[in-house]
Write an enzyme that holds these catalytic residues in place. Structure first.
Site, short mmCIF file in Angstrom:
data_model
loop_
_atom_site.label_atom_id
_atom_site.label_comp_id
_atom_site.label_asym_id
_atom_site.label_seq_id
_atom_site.Cartn_x
_atom_site.Cartn_y
_atom_site.Cartn_z
N HIS A 1 -28.15 38.94 -2.31
CA HIS A 1 -27.35 37.55 -2.64
C HIS A 1 -26.89 37.39 -3.97
O HIS A 1 -25.83 36.98 -4.61
CB HIS A 1 -28.17 36.46 -2.21
CG HIS A 1 -28.26 36.36 -0.70
ND1 HIS A 1 -29.36 36.37 0.04
CD2 HIS A 1 -27.49 36.51 0.33
CE1 HIS A 1 -29.28 36.26 1.38
NE2 HIS A 1 -27.95 36.30 1.50
N ASP B 1 -27.00 32.42 6.59
CA ASP B 1 -28.36 32.05 6.20
C ASP B 1 -28.29 31.17 5.05
O ASP B 1 -29.62 30.91 4.82
CB ASP B 1 -29.20 33.44 6.04
CG ASP B 1 -28.22 34.39 5.33
OD1 ASP B 1 -28.23 34.04 3.86
OD2 ASP B 1 -27.63 35.36 5.71
N GLU C 1 -19.17 30.58 9.79
CA GLU C 1 -20.10 31.44 10.35
C GLU C 1 -20.01 31.14 11.98
O GLU C 1 -19.65 30.05 12.36
CB GLU C 1 -21.58 30.78 9.81
CG GLU C 1 -22.72 31.33 10.91
CD GLU C 1 -23.02 32.66 10.96
OE1 GLU C 1 -23.14 33.45 9.73
OE2 GLU C 1 -22.97 33.20 12.06
N ASP D 1 -14.71 31.87 14.31
CA ASP D 1 -14.50 33.32 14.06
C ASP D 1 -13.87 33.51 12.82
O ASP D 1 -12.79 32.95 12.49
CB ASP D 1 -13.78 33.96 15.21
CG ASP D 1 -13.81 35.45 14.83
OD1 ASP D 1 -14.18 35.90 13.94
OD2 ASP D 1 -13.21 36.14 15.89
N GLY D 2 -14.58 34.17 11.76
CA GLY D 2 -13.80 34.26 10.28
C GLY D 2 -12.51 35.10 10.36
O GLY D 2 -11.66 34.64 9.75
N ASP E 1 -19.90 38.27 3.71
CA ASP E 1 -21.17 38.46 3.82
C ASP E 1 -21.52 38.80 5.38
O ASP E 1 -22.14 37.88 5.97
CB ASP E 1 -21.80 37.21 3.36
CG ASP E 1 -23.37 37.40 3.48
OD1 ASP E 1 -23.92 38.48 3.89
OD2 ASP E 1 -24.31 36.26 2.96
N THR F 1 -22.17 41.02 9.02
CA THR F 1 -23.11 42.15 9.63
C THR F 1 -22.64 43.39 9.38
O THR F 1 -21.61 43.47 8.73
CB THR F 1 -23.72 41.68 11.07
OG1 THR F 1 -22.25 41.32 11.62
CG2 THR F 1 -24.49 40.07 10.94
N ASP F 2 -23.23 44.38 10.13
CA ASP F 2 -22.54 45.77 10.29
C ASP F 2 -21.41 45.76 11.22
O ASP F 2 -21.25 44.92 12.00
CB ASP F 2 -23.75 46.52 10.90
CG ASP F 2 -24.95 46.67 10.02
OD1 ASP F 2 -24.66 46.65 8.70
OD2 ASP F 2 -26.07 46.49 10.50
N PRO G 1 -20.76 41.15 16.81
CA PRO G 1 -19.96 39.95 16.67
C PRO G 1 -19.20 40.30 15.33
O PRO G 1 -18.13 39.48 15.21
CB PRO G 1 -20.97 38.56 16.61
CG PRO G 1 -22.36 39.29 16.44
CD PRO G 1 -22.26 40.52 16.90
#
Lengths: 283, 283
Positions: free
Chosen positions: A62, A86, A106, A137-138, A155, A157-158, A162
């Site tokens: 972060h 998070d 998010e 959805d971004g 930021d 996920t892989d 999603p």
């Protein structure tokens, strides 16, 4: 009882962490959300079985995804975070008085709720009055903005599950459009070491460089991520991540950090030769 | 058959690597020596159950422990390696034409024999005519030299087991004595992340700084070592590891490296804040 959480870093390599208890497990509309407690890493969040963050080393990720662009931009006021439910990136951003507004996009509301309840040191600033959370959805959210944000932090996920849409050319093109003419984008850029992760680095980098005139990669040591060697991307329309860093100005803010400092900021853009070559392959 | 090699990084954290076969297992006078073959890391050497090197990432450790001091010293001709019976540091040193003589002091002859047979890409230069191997305890070997070596590389195992003596004040004092007035010492400095490893960092650093006027710590990403975040020490009587680096001179040598480069050399001395603090505790 002897609970062990194992994350596979490749088909045959795994990091195992002894777990004292499972604090939460729930299937959201998008993914399996779990929170565990461990002796070595404190509490940690896993999505679909992949570790997203642990209390003991999340500060590295972060701090590096937030303070690097924040120290370069002369006046970052209006900020967008894509992913990051998070709250870790929000927490680091909220330490800057200059920040006026943060949009957090998010896709999974349940992630935010679970982190607020079980990871309070990470989610600590999600209720800050400057923060607005959009459960959306971004990829779709970003389409409607032009010349609007000072900084976008991806930021994600892989590049599967999603978060997949956040690794497309369309997405990075729209990020460019949504940024002001001196805007900066920072994003997680995967790990260079294992061959499959290195493919992801190539894939992301290829897409980012088509959308931004300047794109540099920087690195950090993140013990719980595959290989411990993690990359971030710094992309911008105007500012150079090292030449335009005003060390004194950032130091005068008096922010206490545990990983980031301005010397390390500059140093983190010097990459090992094999990583340089990996990135140059697609440039 | 499904063989897995697991190294414990803490009592509850382990890195597991799928193994295709065991190539060697033998108890020497000093330790259990094993060589395994794996899909992800190629062949790897373990001593008393701890991974010492793998074919896939040993280049990082060996390039960083060798090229950093070699690029700073203006004329390193006479070199001592303590430990390093695998031959990785010797291999990197032998690439320099300027090197006239290398003394390798390895306590365990069986390590050298096993590496020559099973890890030929690492042990490749142990038969170079400039290399002399001494099967002896480094702690005792070093006592008899004064003003003799240009560079000493302490490529030791961890601060327990047969390498324990290499972590004493007496040892570093004798290294200082054995070095010429412009000599340099590089050593593996353990990992800062897990609390027990961080204690080892404190312990080594405390001992090195009492013996050398200048001592700096630098870092690298080594995926198979605990936390992936590894430190090295650069100690000297005269040269500064960054100010006295002649980038152009090193680049003109034309050595192809996969991790090391002169930009990274300088950058590797910029440490995360928590590591700076850890080191300052004992300074």
């Amino acid at each position: 009882m002897n609970l062990v959480f194992t994350e596979k870093h490749t088909e045959n390599v795994g990091l195992s962490i002894g777990v004292t208890r499972q604090l939460y497990s729930g299937q959201s509309e998008f993914q399996l959300i779990e929170v565990f407690e461990s002796e070595d890493f404190g509490r940690f969040l896993a999505l679909d079985g992949f570790m997203m963050l642990t209390e003991k080393d999340e500060f590295i990720y972060h701090e590096m995804i937030v303070h690097v662009p924040m120290a370069v931009h002369p006046n970052p006021r209006n900020i967008l975070i894509i992913g990051g439910g998070d709250g870790g990136a929000v927490r680091e951003l909220c330490r800057y008085k200059s920040v006026e507004h943060i949009d957090l996009v998010e896709i999974d509301e349940q992630v935010v709720q679970v982190c607020k309840e079980h990871l309070p040191t990470v989610a600590s600033d999600l209720d800050d009055s400057r923060v607005k959370i959009h459960y959306e959805d971004g990829l779709r959210y970003i389409r409607r903005f032009t010349d609007y944000y000072d900084l976008i932090i991806v930021d994600s996920t892989d590049p599967f599950g999603p978060g997949e849409g956040l690794f497309t050319k369309e997405f990075y093109g729209n990020c460019n459009k949504a940024l002001k003419e001196d805007g900066i984008l920072s994003n997680q850029h995967e790990s260079p070491f294992y061959p499959l992760d290195a493919s992801a680095v190539r894939q992301i980098h290829k897409r980012v460089i088509t959308s931004f005139p300047l794109c540099r990669v920087y690195q950090a040591h993140i013990p719980t991520y595959p290989s411990g060697h993690w990359l971030f991307g710094f992309s911008s329309k105007k500012y150079h991540p090292v030449k335009d860093l005003d060390c004194q100005k950032w130091e005068e803010l008096g922010l206490k950090t545990r990983y980031y400092n301005t010397k390390l900021h500059k140093a983190s853009f010097a990459l090992p030769t094999y990583v340089e070559e990996l990135i140059r392959e697609v440039e």
